[in-house]
Design a protein around this motif. Structure first.
Motif, PDB file in Angstrom:
ATOM      1  N   GLY A  93       0.835  -0.808   0.047  1.00 40.70           N
ATOM      2  CA  GLY A  93       0.222   0.099   0.356  1.00 40.70           C
ATOM      3  C   GLY A  93       0.705   1.567   0.001  1.00 40.70           C
ATOM      4  O   GLY A  93       0.239   2.226   0.817  1.00 40.70           O
ATOM      5  N   ASP A  94       2.082   1.531  -0.305  1.00 38.17           N
ATOM      6  CA  ASP A  94       3.338   2.781  -0.479  1.00 38.17           C
ATOM      7  C   ASP A  94       3.842   2.373  -1.419  1.00 38.17           C
ATOM      8  O   ASP A  94       5.144   1.655  -1.883  1.00 38.17           O
ATOM      9  CB  ASP A  94       4.554   2.109   1.027  1.00 38.17           C
ATOM     10  CG  ASP A  94       5.467   3.641   0.838  1.00 38.17           C
ATOM     11  OD1 ASP A  94       4.573   4.138   0.186  1.00 38.17           O
ATOM     12  OD2 ASP A  94       5.868   3.185   1.100  1.00 38.17           O
ATOM     13  N   ASP A  95       2.991   3.429  -2.143  1.00 36.64           N
ATOM     14  CA  ASP A  95       3.142   3.892  -3.761  1.00 36.64           C
ATOM     15  C   ASP A  95       3.924   4.736  -3.662  1.00 36.64           C
ATOM     16  O   ASP A  95       3.979   5.548  -4.533  1.00 36.64           O
ATOM     17  CB  ASP A  95       2.092   3.819  -4.194  1.00 36.64           C
ATOM     18  CG  ASP A  95       1.146   3.591  -4.923  1.00 36.64           C
ATOM     19  OD1 ASP A  95       1.882   2.317  -4.748  1.00 36.64           O
ATOM     20  OD2 ASP A  95      -0.006   3.289  -4.881  1.00 36.64           O
ATOM     21  N   THR A  96       4.711   5.256  -2.759  1.00 39.61           N
ATOM     22  CA  THR A  96       5.884   6.546  -2.749  1.00 39.61           C
ATOM     23  C   THR A  96       7.064   5.538  -2.549  1.00 39.61           C
ATOM     24  O   THR A  96       7.448   4.936  -2.843  1.00 39.61           O
ATOM     25  CB  THR A  96       6.298   7.064  -1.127  1.00 39.61           C
ATOM     26  OG1 THR A  96       6.448   6.120   0.382  1.00 39.61           O
ATOM     27  CG2 THR A  96       5.055   7.779  -0.600  1.00 39.61           C
ATOM     28  N   ILE A  97       8.409   6.534  -3.497  1.00 42.94           N
ATOM     29  CA  ILE A  97       9.195   6.919  -3.898  1.00 42.94           C
ATOM     30  C   ILE A  97      10.244   7.987  -3.664  1.00 42.94           C
ATOM     31  O   ILE A  97       9.326   8.993  -4.018  1.00 42.94           O
ATOM     32  CB  ILE A  97       9.401   6.144  -5.691  1.00 42.94           C
ATOM     33  CG1 ILE A  97      11.127   5.956  -5.898  1.00 42.94           C
ATOM     34  CG2 ILE A  97       9.372   7.904  -6.683  1.00 42.94           C
ATOM     35  CD1 ILE A  97      11.650   4.876  -7.220  1.00 42.94           C
ATOM     36  N   SER A  98      11.509   7.684  -2.688  1.00 42.49           N
ATOM     37  CA  SER A  98      11.555   8.208  -2.155  1.00 42.49           C
ATOM     38  C   SER A  98      13.244   9.039  -4.320  1.00 42.49           C
ATOM     39  O   SER A  98      12.560   8.821  -4.538  1.00 42.49           O
ATOM     40  CB  SER A  98      13.255   8.083  -1.683  1.00 42.49           C
ATOM     41  OG  SER A  98      14.072   7.626  -2.141  1.00 42.49           O
ATOM     42  N   LEU A  99      13.184  10.780  -3.568  1.00 39.97           N
ATOM     43  CA  LEU A  99      14.032  11.140  -4.512  1.00 39.97           C
ATOM     44  C   LEU A  99      15.086  10.913  -5.211  1.00 39.97           C
ATOM     45  O   LEU A  99      15.471  10.323  -6.187  1.00 39.97           O
ATOM     46  CB  LEU A  99      14.032  12.972  -4.032  1.00 39.97           C
ATOM     47  CG  LEU A  99      15.144  13.897  -4.920  1.00 39.97           C
ATOM     48  CD1 LEU A  99      13.900  13.959  -6.398  1.00 39.97           C
ATOM     49  CD2 LEU A  99      15.398  15.130  -4.256  1.00 39.97           C
ATOM     50  N   SER A 100      15.633  10.102  -4.092  1.00 42.94           N
ATOM     51  CA  SER A 100      16.837   9.387  -4.318  1.00 42.94           C
ATOM     52  C   SER A 100      17.159   8.307  -5.256  1.00 42.94           C
ATOM     53  O   SER A 100      17.509   7.878  -6.167  1.00 42.94           O
ATOM     54  CB  SER A 100      18.005   9.012  -3.506  1.00 42.94           C
ATOM     55  OG  SER A 100      17.161   8.431  -2.765  1.00 42.94           O
ATOM     56  N   GLY A 101      15.921   7.929  -4.643  1.00 42.06           N
ATOM     57  CA  GLY A 101      15.283   6.642  -5.377  1.00 42.06           C
ATOM     58  C   GLY A 101      15.233   6.132  -6.609  1.00 42.06           C
ATOM     59  O   GLY A 101      14.994   6.565  -8.076  1.00 42.06           O
ATOM     60  N   CYS A 102      14.534   7.726  -7.512  1.00 44.54           N
ATOM     61  CA  CYS A 102      13.627   8.006  -8.360  1.00 44.54           C
ATOM     62  C   CYS A 102      14.950   8.539  -9.189  1.00 44.54           C
ATOM     63  O   CYS A 102      14.507   8.399 -10.281  1.00 44.54           O
ATOM     64  CB  CYS A 102      12.875   8.826  -8.176  1.00 44.54           C
ATOM     65  SG  CYS A 102      11.377   9.837  -9.870  1.00 44.54           S
TER      66      CYS A 102
END
Length: 315
Positions: A93-102
């Motif tokens: 349920g966590d669809d976020t991605i960090s800036l560095s991951g992106c």
């Protein structure tokens, strides 16, 4: 896998992005998830097995199969960069991605995509040398030349990633941080920017055109020369053999460049964000599954080497 369980945007870091994903709010999300997971497993197993077979069988240590193994390596990494993160987000349920991951995801994706463009061009040159210049093939496509083409493909792909990733991420994203894609893709990210990016969009379009048109021109030239020679052959058996040698590669080229051209070279007014996502899913998820099937099922050397690899374990 319920969208209601996912964190709202104000619960994420101000630098995080939210990936919409392939499934959205559809009632068939579970079925789509299962299908995507199956495609992921097939791509991993198929490409890893093809690399293993080529590495284990001395008869396949030729330039053509070295290039095929590199294509499988790119496809293997390609799907690992994007799909597992999406599937994990669907489960947790966590669809976020960090800036560095992106940043990392975009760089790897651009590197692999650009590298595959040039690798497919190198494979077309290999087929041209084998069919049109068979007597000179050992010189035209020696192991040294082959590895230079491989390294050049990876290098040019990396240049593409190094050029586009920092510039894309340098723009301020002051609109919604919800990316209308299932990974950090440059066109989808640019839609979030609140400054005028028309000049950069044109430069990126030019870069993508060059990254696609140069390999396409090399592939087209190689196959034009091959077809010219095939048409002049008196032997029907020779024509069939030459066409069979090229058909697998031509199928892969059409699949990859067709979807890439649609996404990066067609004007944005010709396709919606959802259509872009479907095209990206095609060459990110489906193509890595099809490539090992195309090169193994239609190739007697590969299927024979696979039987030799499995047989000692079954006796």
């Amino acid at each position: 896998m319920h969208s209601g369980d996912r964190p709202s945007q104000n619960q994420t870091s101000s630098t995080d992005f939210i990936l919409v994903g392939l499934f959205g709010e559809t009632e068939h999300a579970a079925l789509l998830y299962a299908g995507t997971f199956i495609f992921l497993v097939l791509a991993l197993v198929g490409n890893a097995l093809l690399i293993l077979v080529i590495h284990a069988e001395p008869r396949l240590h030729t330039p053509m199969y070295v290039l095929i193994s590199q294509l499988s390596l790119m496809d293997l990494t390609y799907i690992l960069v994007t799909v597992p993160k999406m599937l994990l987000g669907q489960v947790t349920g966590d669809d976020t991605i960090s800036l560095s991951g992106c940043v990392v995801q975009m760089f790897l994706y651009l590197t692999l995509g650009g590298g595959e463009c040039f690798l497919l061009a190198a494979m077309a040159y290999d087929r041209y040398a084998a069919i049109c210049r068979p007597l000179h093939y050992p010189q035209l496509m020696s192991q040294r030349v082959c590895w230079h083409l491989v390294c050049g493909s990876w290098f040019l792909g990396m240049v593409d990633g190094l050029l586009l990733t920092p510039t894309t991420m340098s723009f301020p994203f002051c609109q919604s941080r919800k990316i209308l894609s299932f990974f950090c893709e440059a066109p989808a990210l640019l839609k979030l920017s609140c400054v005028d990016i028309s000049l950069y969009r044109e430069l990126m379009y030019l870069c993508c055109v060059l990254m696609l048109l140069i390999p396409v021109a090399l592939v087209s030239s190689s196959y034009a020369l091959i077809l010219h020679l095939v048409c002049r052959m008196n032997s029907a058996k020779g024509r069939r053999k030459a066409l069979a040698t090229c058909s697998s590669h031509m199928a892969v080229v059409l699949l990859f460049f067709g979807a890439s051209t649609y996404t990066y070279m067609f004007p944005h007014s010709y396709h919606t964000a959802k259509q872009d996502m479907m095209a990206s899913a095609f060459y990110t998820i489906i193509t890595p599954v099809l490539n090992p099937l195309i090169y193994s099922l239609r190739n007697r050397d590969v299927t024979g080497a696979l039987r030799n690899l499995v047989r000692p374990r079954t006796t």
